[in-house]
Design an enzyme around this catalytic site. Structure first.
Site, PDB file in Angstrom:
ATOM      1  N   LYS A  54      11.149   0.795  -5.271  1.00  0.00           N
ATOM      2  CA  LYS A  54      11.023  -0.641  -5.534  1.00  0.00           C
ATOM      3  C   LYS A  54      11.794  -1.035  -6.782  1.00  0.00           C
ATOM      4  CE  LYS A  54       6.462  -1.142  -3.384  1.00  0.00           C
ATOM      5  NZ  LYS A  54       5.012  -1.226  -3.592  1.00  0.00           N
ATOM      6  N   GLN A  98       0.150  -1.165  -7.157  1.00  0.00           N
ATOM      7  CA  GLN A  98       0.343  -0.174  -6.112  1.00  0.00           C
ATOM      8  C   GLN A  98      -0.998   0.415  -5.660  1.00  0.00           C
ATOM      9  OE1 GLN A  98       3.316   0.651  -4.639  1.00  0.00           O
ATOM     10  NE2 GLN A  98       2.126   1.921  -3.237  1.00  0.00           N
ATOM     11  N   ASP A 121       2.594  -9.551  -2.775  1.00  0.00           N
ATOM     12  CA  ASP A 121       2.106  -8.670  -1.717  1.00  0.00           C
ATOM     13  C   ASP A 121       1.306  -9.442  -0.672  1.00  0.00           C
ATOM     14  OD1 ASP A 121       2.843  -6.042  -1.477  1.00  0.00           O
ATOM     15  OD2 ASP A 121       1.333  -5.257  -2.852  1.00  0.00           O
TER      16      ASP A 121
END
Length: 290
Positions: A54, A98, A121
């Protein structure tokens, strides 16, 4: 094999290129680059690899990458305090914590602390509600990536029968909502659904996100169906999907491979959501749809 492969890797590369093309215009208008903050708690090997990817792709797109790596024993209050600081930081447009988090941390408490406007997200309940009610918000990256692949392959999805296998908040439920918004007739099934092959036999679109290797068999499918395999299962034979690829490929019209199908789309859509967030946060209109 008769099915055509849906090349998610190539589509994702094209999407990242289109995103990178829009970043200079945003820099000129806002006086800064879009910023994505990624928080990793602990040292889960798979998560660490994903976070590195990422960061690299964020920088390649011309965006700022802010990486925060915390020890596994970080107290929940400290993690929440970091999220609060990132919410208040004008250089940060998107925040990603995460998953999975260590067991002593309440994931939902952390995810709901992220500002909905920086929730790239798409996991915040506010954004989940916006999706279901048809309002503007952020959609989880994996299902949105699946939708992009489907529309690229099939064009107008209106009227098609779609079956989504899996009912998670991350993939299954938002995927069903996205397909419903595209006027598909959607059936949401799962591992406990009775006579599951009955539903798949009539599906023009199958999205498998159940988390079981080789769960979906080829003889369950409608001939010519488009199959999107979201599963990533580590086995002794390597990475495999939720679909038994060999048997499914002899029946389906098109299918995503594992790896190389849906996986690359997730990071590309994350960058897309970050760019959208940056424009909204700065009050700068997007130059073109992405």
């Amino acid at each position: 094999m008769s099915a055509e492969l849906i090349d998610g890797k190539a589509f994702a590369a094209g999407l990242r290129a289109r995103i990178a093309e829009q970043v200079p215009a945003f820099r000129a208008a806002a006086g800064r680059a879009p910023g994505l903050a990624v928080v990793l708690v602990g040292e889960d090997p798979a998560s660490a690899v994903y976070v590195r990817s990422k960061g690299r792709m964020t920088r390649e797109a011309g965006m700022e990458s802010f990486e925060h790596k915390l020890p596994a024993d970080t107290p929940q209050d400290d993690l929440v305090a970091l999220v609060d600081r990132l919410n208040a930081d004008p250089a940060v447009d998107g925040i990603l914590v995460q998953l999975p988090l260590p067991r002593h941390i309440d994931e939902q408490a952390v995810l709901t602390r992220i500002s909905p406007d920086k929730d790239v997200d798409g996991f915040h309940p506010v954004n989940a509600g916006r999706l279901v009610t048809g309002l503007e918000g952020f959609v989880p990256c994996t299902p949105l990536g699946c939708l992009m692949l489907l529309e690229d392959r099939l064009g107008d999805l209106s009227g098609l029968d779609a079956v989504v296998i899996g009912r998670s908040n991350i993939v299954g439920k938002p995927m069903a909502a996205l397909l419903t918004a595209k006027s598909c007739t959607v059936t949401l099934v799962h591992s406990r659904t009775r006579n599951l092959p009955h539903y798949l036999a009539h599906a023009d679109i199958v999205v498998a996100a159940v988390g079981r290797p080789h769960f979906v068999q080829g003889d369950w499918l409608k001939p010519g169906a488009t199959v999107i395999d979201v599963g990533i299962n580590r086995t002794d034979a390597g990475l495999v999907g939720d679909v038994d690829f060999d048997s499914a490929a002899s029946v389906a019209g098109s299918i995503t491979p594992v790896p190389g199908g849906v996986g690359p789309m997730t990071i590309a859509v994350l960058l897309r959501n970050t760019l959208v967030a940056a424009h909204r946060n700065a009050g700068v209109p997007l130059a073109a749809d992405i």
